[in-house]
Design a protein around this motif. Structure first.
Motif, PDB file in Angstrom:
ATOM      1  N   ASN B 282      11.110  -4.988   2.947  1.00 45.30           N
ATOM      2  CA  ASN B 282       9.763  -4.585   3.286  1.00 45.30           C
ATOM      3  C   ASN B 282       9.791  -3.396   4.247  1.00 45.30           C
ATOM      4  O   ASN B 282       9.297  -3.486   5.375  1.00 45.30           O
ATOM      5  CB  ASN B 282       9.046  -5.789   3.922  1.00 45.30           C
ATOM      6  N   PRO B 283      10.364  -2.281   3.812  1.00 42.00           N
ATOM      7  CA  PRO B 283      10.448  -1.138   4.725  1.00 42.00           C
ATOM      8  C   PRO B 283       9.065  -0.590   5.045  1.00 42.00           C
ATOM      9  O   PRO B 283       8.170  -0.666   4.200  1.00 42.00           O
ATOM     10  CB  PRO B 283      11.284  -0.124   3.943  1.00 42.00           C
ATOM     11  N   SER B 284       8.904  -0.087   6.248  1.00 38.78           N
ATOM     12  CA  SER B 284       7.577   0.382   6.614  1.00 38.78           C
ATOM     13  C   SER B 284       7.402   1.867   6.324  1.00 38.78           C
ATOM     14  O   SER B 284       6.285   2.358   6.309  1.00 38.78           O
ATOM     15  CB  SER B 284       7.309   0.094   8.094  1.00 38.78           C
ATOM     16  N   ASP B 285       8.518   2.574   6.083  1.00 40.94           N
ATOM     17  CA  ASP B 285       8.397   4.006   5.836  1.00 40.94           C
ATOM     18  C   ASP B 285       8.670   4.280   4.357  1.00 40.94           C
ATOM     19  O   ASP B 285       9.579   3.713   3.759  1.00 40.94           O
ATOM     20  CB  ASP B 285       9.407   4.773   6.704  1.00 40.94           C
ATOM     21  N   ARG B 286       7.879   5.178   3.786  1.00 40.33           N
ATOM     22  CA  ARG B 286       8.029   5.466   2.352  1.00 40.33           C
ATOM     23  C   ARG B 286       9.398   6.061   2.040  1.00 40.33           C
ATOM     24  O   ARG B 286       9.961   5.829   0.978  1.00 40.33           O
ATOM     25  CB  ARG B 286       6.935   6.464   1.918  1.00 40.33           C
ATOM     26  N   ARG B 287       9.929   6.879   2.981  1.00 43.23           N
ATOM     27  CA  ARG B 287      11.224   7.509   2.736  1.00 43.23           C
ATOM     28  C   ARG B 287      12.325   6.457   2.646  1.00 43.23           C
ATOM     29  O   ARG B 287      13.233   6.544   1.827  1.00 43.23           O
ATOM     30  CB  ARG B 287      11.549   8.511   3.854  1.00 43.23           C
ATOM     31  N   THR B 288      12.225   5.440   3.513  1.00 49.21           N
ATOM     32  CA  THR B 288      13.209   4.363   3.458  1.00 49.21           C
ATOM     33  C   THR B 288      13.128   3.666   2.114  1.00 49.21           C
ATOM     34  O   THR B 288      14.143   3.433   1.451  1.00 49.21           O
ATOM     35  CB  THR B 288      12.933   3.340   4.574  1.00 49.21           C
ATOM     36  N   GLU B 289      11.906   3.375   1.719  1.00 52.52           N
ATOM     37  CA  GLU B 289      11.711   2.666   0.463  1.00 52.52           C
ATOM     38  C   GLU B 289      12.279   3.476  -0.704  1.00 52.52           C
ATOM     39  O   GLU B 289      12.963   2.941  -1.573  1.00 52.52           O
ATOM     40  CB  GLU B 289      10.212   2.401   0.263  1.00 52.52           C
ATOM     41  N   ALA B 290      12.004   4.786  -0.666  1.00 54.57           N
ATOM     42  CA  ALA B 290      12.492   5.641  -1.749  1.00 54.57           C
ATOM     43  C   ALA B 290      14.018   5.641  -1.793  1.00 54.57           C
ATOM     44  O   ALA B 290      14.626   5.579  -2.862  1.00 54.57           O
ATOM     45  CB  ALA B 290      11.963   7.064  -1.559  1.00 54.57           C
ATOM     46  N   TYR B 291      14.640   5.669  -0.616  1.00 61.20           N
ATOM     47  CA  TYR B 291      16.099   5.707  -0.571  1.00 61.20           C
ATOM     48  C   TYR B 291      16.696   4.376  -1.019  1.00 61.20           C
ATOM     49  O   TYR B 291      17.624   4.328  -1.824  1.00 61.20           O
ATOM     50  CB  TYR B 291      16.557   6.047   0.849  1.00 61.20           C
ATOM     51  N   ILE B 292      16.133   3.292  -0.490  1.00 57.82           N
ATOM     52  CA  ILE B 292      16.643   1.953  -0.801  1.00 57.82           C
ATOM     53  C   ILE B 292      16.552   1.682  -2.297  1.00 57.82           C
ATOM     54  O   ILE B 292      17.442   1.110  -2.904  1.00 57.82           O
ATOM     55  CB  ILE B 292      15.818   0.876  -0.049  1.00 57.82           C
ATOM     56  N   SER B 293      15.446   2.110  -2.889  1.00 53.54           N
ATOM     57  CA  SER B 293      15.249   1.797  -4.298  1.00 53.54           C
ATOM     58  C   SER B 293      15.924   2.837  -5.198  1.00 53.54           C
ATOM     59  O   SER B 293      15.761   2.807  -6.407  1.00 53.54           O
ATOM     60  CB  SER B 293      13.762   1.702  -4.610  1.00 53.54           C
ATOM     61  N   GLY B 294      16.649   3.751  -4.581  1.00 57.12           N
ATOM     62  CA  GLY B 294      17.475   4.668  -5.364  1.00 57.12           C
ATOM     63  C   GLY B 294      16.735   5.865  -5.906  1.00 57.12           C
ATOM     64  O   GLY B 294      17.210   6.542  -6.796  1.00 57.12           O
ATOM     65  N   ARG B 295      15.547   6.149  -5.356  1.00 57.31           N
ATOM     66  CA  ARG B 295      14.793   7.269  -5.898  1.00 57.31           C
ATOM     67  C   ARG B 295      15.179   8.597  -5.253  1.00 57.31           C
ATOM     68  O   ARG B 295      14.779   9.652  -5.719  1.00 57.31           O
ATOM     69  CB  ARG B 295      13.283   7.014  -5.745  1.00 57.31           C
ATOM     70  N   PHE B 296      15.895   8.539  -4.137  1.00 52.74           N
ATOM     71  CA  PHE B 296      16.442   9.801  -3.623  1.00 52.74           C
ATOM     72  C   PHE B 296      17.679   9.519  -2.782  1.00 52.74           C
ATOM     73  O   PHE B 296      17.928   8.380  -2.407  1.00 52.74           O
ATOM     74  CB  PHE B 296      15.369  10.565  -2.828  1.00 52.74           C
ATOM     75  N   GLY B 297      18.443  10.574  -2.526  1.00 54.69           N
ATOM     76  CA  GLY B 297      19.586  10.432  -1.639  1.00 54.69           C
ATOM     77  C   GLY B 297      20.857  10.120  -2.361  1.00 54.69           C
ATOM     78  O   GLY B 297      21.118  10.290  -3.474  1.00 54.69           O
TER      79      GLY B 297
END
Lengths: 299, 297
Positions: B282-297
């Motif tokens: 349940n990340p609170s920042d969109r960037r974290t969520e994007a990274y965790i779910s493999g959408r960037f990085g």
């Protein structure tokens, strides 16, 4: 499986590594010729010298002092012992200073400081200075510290030590630089001081490289006559050196002296002496190669 | 501390990993009860790091909890390794590196002019990305630390044995302690480096991508070891592997890189810092969520 069968790429049959055009063959031939020239000249020199000196490969060459009166049995004894004394003293003077200087420059010096960069620049130049200059420098140095006699082992060793110092520093730096950064970081991360890291990790790992470079430097110094002539080394010595303050003669000086004699016996003795000196150089270089191969470390 | 569910090596963990990999959200299997706020052993306050004119890390605020594993994750060039190397002053060795802000160890600023970097590194050990055993015997590798810091140990042999046991390496090397450490496999070398670090009894252990050069089996050994070591040490680990962060860490700090509009230089900054299960579920920042779910990085 899908029916797309990719045709195997036909490999080109021309071997790129063995290009056989006329131009490249010619180039290869030129390279071989150059190599052959070098080897032929070297071998001719060694063989003719060995043939010239063949009559004097006897025990007297080693055990007798040089003599103008008995050219048949004139010997290298004083020169051999003098050279041995000279080399050991040179090594004792130059190696610790050379290694310490290299370690400072490589491990501790701040390269952004102008004085360290000045030293860097000059080191490269020092290695290219004619050896005669070092003889004059040595005479100047010992005069400054108040030593009156110059034709002694200590002064000769100062001259040769100064001569090989840049070579030792440069090769030691290479060897120290080849020790991976990870080793230093690993040591420092355990709480070792930079000095402990240098002393216990970097230097032991660099020793094979340092030894090789140092021996090569000494084998260069062993054949030097010019700085010793400037220092005023005696040409005829009929006693064994007894210490670093002792007058002496050295192999290259003895050879120089004999070749300037007109009598045939001395020419023969000189040729034999050259082979002995060559043997010593080869021995040193062989030792360097042995050390390099035995202790070489792949990281 | 809560019961530790991850200390025992799961026989199928290696296979699990390959099954886990395609999942968008890595499984957090390291659930235990944590205090909401870490009890700080170390703390970064407004940490900024510069390499010459290059601003590498911007305003990082972090607290590292005692007997916890904190993972620093994020894309390449986000400054996570730089932050890690600030924590035991290894960045001092980089020419031109400059640290602003405060890095506190038990409340004391380790960058205070009166603090000796050597002393800092004796308390805060480090394990590197590439296994870097010394060109010495296995025994001497472990004994090196206690020897150089003048540690008073009753019996060096049993001290070395203890460190090797703690690093789960003893059984594999007990018959060849006098042999060169270079003869060990990569995973064994890395455990030797961990043994070497814990032989000096540090308080905190920093690990900079300790498994990046290891195969999955060796990686799972090291991960199990980290969880074991948490009982005695505070561990901070940089990792590129999100699954690894999810598997072993208690808290996770997510970093990202922000390009400078004029120069294009990328400055690292901390996006989010929370309990690992929160970061991954349940990340609170969109960037974290994007990274965790493999959408960037």
């Amino acid at each position: 499986m899908a029916a797309t069968v990719v045709a195997p790429q036909v490999l080109s049959t021309s071997k790129r590594g063995h290009d056989s055009s006329a131009g490249s063959l010619l180039f290869l031939a030129a390279l071989w010729l150059s190599l052959a020239m070098a080897i032929v000249f070297l071998m001719t020199l060694v063989v003719t010298t060995a043939v010239d000196g063949a009559g004097r490969f006897d025990s007297a060459l080693i055990t007798e002092y040089g003599s103008k009166l008995t050219p048949d049995t004139t010997g290298l004894r004083a020169a051999l012992l003098g050279t041995l004394w000279l080399m050991v003293t040179t090594a004792l003077l130059a190696i610790p200073i050379g290694i310490a200087a290299a370690v400072y420059l490589e491990e501790f010096a701040d390269n952004t400081r102008w004085y360290n960069r000045l030293v860097e620049l000059n080191l490269q130049n020092l290695a290219a200075i004619p050896s005669v200059i070092y003889g004059m420098l040595a005479v100047g140095i010992v005069a400054l510290v108040g030593i009156q006699r110059t034709g002694i082992i200590l002064v000769g060793a100062v001259a040769l030590g100064l001569l090989i110092l840049p070579v030792i520093i440069i090769t030691t730096r290479e060897a120290v630089r080849a020790v991976p950064r990870e080793i230093r970081e690993g040591s420092l991360a355990l709480g070792a001081t930079p000095l402990q890291t240098t002393w216990r990790q970097v230097l032991p790992s660099a020793i094979p490289g340092i030894a090789t470079g140092t021996i090569i430097a000494l084998s260069r110094a062993i054949g030097e006559a010019a700085p010793l002539l400037i220092v005023g080394v005696a040409v005829t010595v009929r006693f064994d050196p007894t210490g670093i303050m002792s007058a002496f003669t050295a192999m290259p000086i003895q050879i120089f002296n004999w070749t300037s004699e007109s009598r045939e016996e001395f020419k023969v003795a000189a040729a034999a002496a050259i082979i002995v000196l060559l043997g010593m150089v080869l021995l040193l270089n062989g030792l360097a190669i042995f050390i390099r191969n035995k202790f070489q470390r792949r990281w | 501390m809560g019961p530790n569910t991850a200390t025992t090596a799961k026989p199928g963990s290696v296979d699990d990993q390959s099954v886990d990999a395609p999942l968008l959200e890595p499984q957090v299997d390291n659930q235990r009860d944590l205090p909401p706020e870490p009890s700080g052993v170390m703390e970064c306050e407004d940490l900024n790091v510069y390499y010459g004119d290059f601003h590498a890390v911007h305003d990082v605020n972090l607290i590292f909890g005692r007997h916890e594993i904190t993972a620093l994750i994020g894309p390449s060039g986000c400054g996570k390794t730089t932050v890690l190397r600030c924590l035991n002053r290894m960045n001092d060795l980089v020419a031109g590196a400059r640290v602003a802000g405060r890095v506190a160890y038990h409340g004391a600023d380790i960058y205070d002019s009166k603090v000796d970097a050597i002393e800092v590194r004796r308390r805060i050990g480090m394990v590197f990305q590439k296994p870097n055993p010394f060109p010495k015997s296995i025994y001497d590798n472990v004994a090196y630390g206690p020897r150089v810091i003048g540690m008073e140990v009753d019996d060096l042999d049993s001290h070395v044995e203890g460190a090797l046991r703690d690093a789960a390496l003893w059984d594999e090397v007990k018959d060849k302690l006098k042999q060169s450490a270079f003869g060990l496999s990569g995973g064994q070398q890395q455990r030797l480096c961990i043994a070497r670090t814990i032989a000096t009894k540090p308080d905190v252990i920093l690990m900079d991508e300790p498994c990046s050069s290891l195969d999955p089996i060796a990686t799972s050994h090291i991960e199990d070891l980290m969880v074991d070591l948490r009982e005695q040490y505070t561990i901070i680990i940089v990792t590129h592997n999100m699954q690894q962060a999810a598997r072993v860490s208690d808290r996770t700090a997510f970093f990202t890189a922000r390009p400078d509009e004029t120069t294009g230089n990328r400055t690292g900054l901390l996006v989010e810092f929370d309990q690992t299960k929160t970061i991954f579920s349940n990340p609170s920042d969109r960037r974290t969520e994007a990274y965790i779910s493999g959408r960037f990085g």
